[in-house]
Design an enzyme around this catalytic site. Sequence first.
Site, PDB file in Angstrom:
ATOM      1  N   ALA A   1      76.728 -88.548  34.993  1.00  0.00           N
ATOM      2  CA  ALA A   1      77.394 -87.600  35.898  1.00  0.00           C
ATOM      3  C   ALA A   1      78.838 -87.319  35.509  1.00  0.00           C
ATOM      4  CB  ALA A   1      77.335 -88.131  37.328  1.00  0.00           C
TER       5      ALA A   1
ATOM      6  N   THR B   1      81.489 -83.806  36.067  1.00  0.00           N
ATOM      7  CA  THR B   1      82.439 -83.716  37.184  1.00  0.00           C
ATOM      8  C   THR B   1      83.534 -82.696  36.873  1.00  0.00           C
ATOM      9  OG1 THR B   1      83.550 -85.681  36.333  1.00  0.00           O
ATOM     10  CG2 THR B   1      82.060 -86.004  38.171  1.00  0.00           C
TER      11      THR B   1
ATOM     12  N   GLN C   1      71.197 -88.303  31.880  1.00  0.00           N
ATOM     13  CA  GLN C   1      70.744 -88.624  33.232  1.00  0.00           C
ATOM     14  C   GLN C   1      70.972 -87.434  34.164  1.00  0.00           C
ATOM     15  OE1 GLN C   1      73.408 -92.274  32.801  1.00  0.00           O
ATOM     16  NE2 GLN C   1      71.892 -93.040  34.235  1.00  0.00           N
TER      17      GLN C   1
ATOM     18  N   ASP D   1      71.512 -81.085  35.674  1.00  0.00           N
ATOM     19  CA  ASP D   1      72.191 -79.801  35.907  1.00  0.00           C
ATOM     20  C   ASP D   1      71.984 -78.777  34.799  1.00  0.00           C
ATOM     21  OD1 ASP D   1      74.008 -80.639  33.835  1.00  0.00           O
ATOM     22  OD2 ASP D   1      75.221 -81.671  35.331  1.00  0.00           O
TER      23      ASP D   1
ATOM     24  N   HIS E   1      65.977 -87.893  33.926  1.00  0.00           N
ATOM     25  CA  HIS E   1      65.792 -87.750  35.373  1.00  0.00           C
ATOM     26  C   HIS E   1      65.339 -86.336  35.750  1.00  0.00           C
ATOM     27  CE1 HIS E   1      68.627 -91.437  36.002  1.00  0.00           C
ATOM     28  NE2 HIS E   1      67.400 -91.787  35.667  1.00  0.00           N
TER      29      HIS E   1
ATOM     30  N   CYS F   1      54.671 -78.273  42.255  1.00  0.00           N
ATOM     31  CA  CYS F   1      53.930 -78.514  43.494  1.00  0.00           C
ATOM     32  C   CYS F   1      53.388 -79.941  43.463  1.00  0.00           C
ATOM     33  CB  CYS F   1      52.783 -77.519  43.604  1.00  0.00           C
ATOM     34  SG  CYS F   1      51.652 -77.892  44.967  1.00  0.00           S
TER      35      CYS F   1
ATOM     36  N   CYS G   1      49.097 -79.424  43.635  1.00  0.00           N
ATOM     37  CA  CYS G   1      48.270 -78.998  42.501  1.00  0.00           C
ATOM     38  C   CYS G   1      48.987 -79.104  41.156  1.00  0.00           C
ATOM     39  CB  CYS G   1      47.794 -77.558  42.714  1.00  0.00           C
ATOM     40  SG  CYS G   1      49.102 -76.312  42.563  1.00  0.00           S
TER      41      CYS G   1
ATOM     42  N   SER H   1      78.041 -94.945  34.489  1.00  0.00           N
ATOM     43  CA  SER H   1      78.397 -96.326  34.839  1.00  0.00           C
ATOM     44  C   SER H   1      77.361 -97.315  34.319  1.00  0.00           C
ATOM     45  CB  SER H   1      78.525 -96.462  36.359  1.00  0.00           C
ATOM     46  OG  SER H   1      77.286 -96.117  36.971  1.00  0.00           O
TER      47      SER H   1
ATOM     48  N   ILE I   1      86.725 -87.629  30.695  1.00  0.00           N
ATOM     49  CA  ILE I   1      85.747 -87.252  29.663  1.00  0.00           C
ATOM     50  C   ILE I   1      86.128 -85.952  28.941  1.00  0.00           C
ATOM     51  CG2 ILE I   1      83.317 -86.785  29.213  1.00  0.00           C
ATOM     52  CD1 ILE I   1      83.836 -89.547  30.423  1.00  0.00           C
TER      53      ILE I   1
END
Length: 256
Positions: A27, A31, A106, A109, A126, A134, A137, A201, A243
Amino acid sequence: MPSDEVPIGDAVRIVGAARRVTVLTGAGISTDSGIADFRGPQGLWTRDPAAERRSDLTHYLADPEIRAAAWRARLALFEAGHQPNAGHRALVELEQQGRLQALVTQNIDGLHQAAGSAAALVHEVHGSVASVACVGCGRHAPMDEALARVRAGDADPACPTCGGIQKSTTVLFGESLDPDVLDAALMAAVDTDVLLTVGTSLAVGPVNQMVPQAARAGVPVVILNAEPTELDELADVVVHAAIADALPALLGVRGS
Ligand SMILES: [Zn+2]
């Protein structure tokens, strides 16, 4: 963060010597694009505990109110129009040098691909908010299709094929990771000259196992994160810095 605590020279040397670089992002790289992380002081779940329930499959399936809130959050995310930042662009430059072995993320976005990273190199452990699935189905469709219905007033757009519950193709709590993506990530941690983790982290498994896997295989590990991570002791170099500023410097690229 005082700069004399940042051994960025060592990190530049180790990464610069590597012909193949595997990168794991979390993440923290997004940011600076205005996307809140989850558990930090300004994190989404810290400020809004209901957001954490939206990320749990059991709650999501059981409660139409939680699904409606999740669709509103997805719509807000898309309408915010988040753009990649210098950190994402620096990794594209690494790829253009022919040195990016794999980009495991991870994040859900899509900002690595938006910056120009080749989709074939990006492993989204992720999942992604770019599409919906769905749960009945298994039909997949672009997120835009579902969000158009949310905009038109459908609070919880059901599957047009079977009427089942739809969700974004992100991995919720209670769901398994795609084993092929996880295998690719763990393989990339050892089949490389250096593992660089950026903005994570390293608290979330199993993807954080990339770090001990690399260390055991003798692959140098460089950690770049604003705060200390759970696995700093396994790294050859740890850089605590912002970062978007530090990653272009660390890679010796412009990030523009
Ligand atoms: Zn369906």
